[in-house]
Design an enzyme around this catalytic site. Structure first.
Site, PDB file in Angstrom:
ATOM      1  CE  LYS A  66       0.079   5.740   4.512  1.00 43.51           C
ATOM      2  NZ  LYS A  66       1.239   5.887   3.629  1.00 43.51           N
ATOM      3  NE  ARG A 152      12.990 -10.067   1.108  1.00 40.83           N
ATOM      4  CZ  ARG A 152      13.024  -9.796   2.386  1.00 40.83           C
ATOM      5  NH1 ARG A 152      14.092 -10.049   3.103  1.00 40.83           N
ATOM      6  NH2 ARG A 152      11.973  -9.236   2.972  1.00 40.83           N
TER       7      ARG A 152
END
Ligand code: ATR
Length: 271
Positions: A66, A152
């Protein structure tokens, strides 16, 4: 003349895109082809030029291409530039026009299922990967006043938030439950809860019952997060719609038809 299109990625074999695009081509009676192309990064540029030479109308782009395709496009729109990533290319007069439809797919899935009201209050987003980037861009461009972002790995959330520090507030992973106070829309963009991944450890006790809960995980369709949310009365939106709606602008750019996301198509993709 056949409308020739392709999907490029590495790996790409498990992609649902051929099923989605050929379903629509059949539904609208088009002479259309969509080839899956598993191209390693080192062959990308050369292979894209061969699509140009062979008269392709466009192609969709998935991991890991991408960002590189963004650089290779002749023109990109605001969304692609904001994300510095392209997932859909249209070819016109030998030029590559790149856009990014992931955020559109996310927002259209929510709007289609629960209306646009949930973009007027505080949103909470779990995760800070590629999917989160698209979700944040969609939320910001639809005027969400505040986004709470929790990941996280804190630094990744801080990096994403740095583009819009007035609106995006970062929370430690251990505070993911407390941040749900007063939230109107909760979105899980992590892989937690997906088949084969660990469960998403999240009670929703702080979340208002009026909040909408969206999981972008769609294997399984009915994730534990959605079940918990529904069990306490929250409206929920599953992840499969994001996959289907993000494909719509590509199909429209290639064929001129804005295709319908039908229940039958959803069933086929999940089968
Ligand atoms: P995508 O492009 O689909 O968003 P990704 O970029 O690999 O995929 O991001 C996966 C997300 O799931 C990340 O936010 C990741 O957290 P980290 O940035 O800390 O890696 C999150 N994720 C994956 N496994 C996790 C786990 N066991 N606990 C918490 N978060 C997890």
């Amino acid at each position: 003349m056949t409308i020739k299109t392709a999907g490029i990625g590495f790996p790409v074999k498990k992609s649902k895109s051929p099923l989605i695009y050929t379903y629509w081509a059949h539904m609208y009676g088009l002479d259309f082809s969509y080839d899956l192309c598993e191209w390693p990064p080192e062959d990308l540029e050369k292979n894209i030029h061969s699509l140009l030479a062979r008269g392709y109308r466009g192609f969709s782009v998935t991991i890991p291409h991408k960002t590189r395709v963004f650089d290779l496009c002749d023109e990109t729109d605001d969304t692609a530039r904001a994300m510095r990533a392209v997932n859909s290319v249209t070819i016109k007069d030998g030029k590559l026009f790149g856009t990014n439809t992931d955020g559109y797919g996310f927002a259209a899935n929510i709007t289609e299922n629960v209306g646009i009201n949930c973009f007027t209050g505080v949103a909470a987003v779990l995760g800070a990967g590629g999917a989160a980037r698209a979700v944040l861009h969609a939320l910001l461009s639809r005027g969400v006043p505040e986004i709470r972002l929790c990941n996280r790995t804190l630094e990744k959330a801080e990096d994403l938030a740095s583009h819009s520090p007035q609106k995006i507030k970062v929370f430690d992973w251990q505070h993911r439950e407390a941040m749900l106070d007063g939230v109107q829309l909760l979105v899980n963009t992590t892989s937690l809860g997906m088949d084969g991944a660990p469960p998403l450890d999240l009670t929703l006790q702080h979340l208002p019952k009026t909040a909408v809960v969206n999981d972008i995980v769609y294997y399984p369709l009915n994730t534990q997060l959605l079940q918990t949310a529904r069990g306490r009365g929250n409206a929920t939106v599953g992840g499969i719609g994001m996959l289907l709606h993000q494909a719509r602008p590509s199909f429209k750019n290639w064929t001129g038809i804005d295709p319908e996301v039908t229940l039958d198509l959803q069933k086929k993709v999940l089968a």
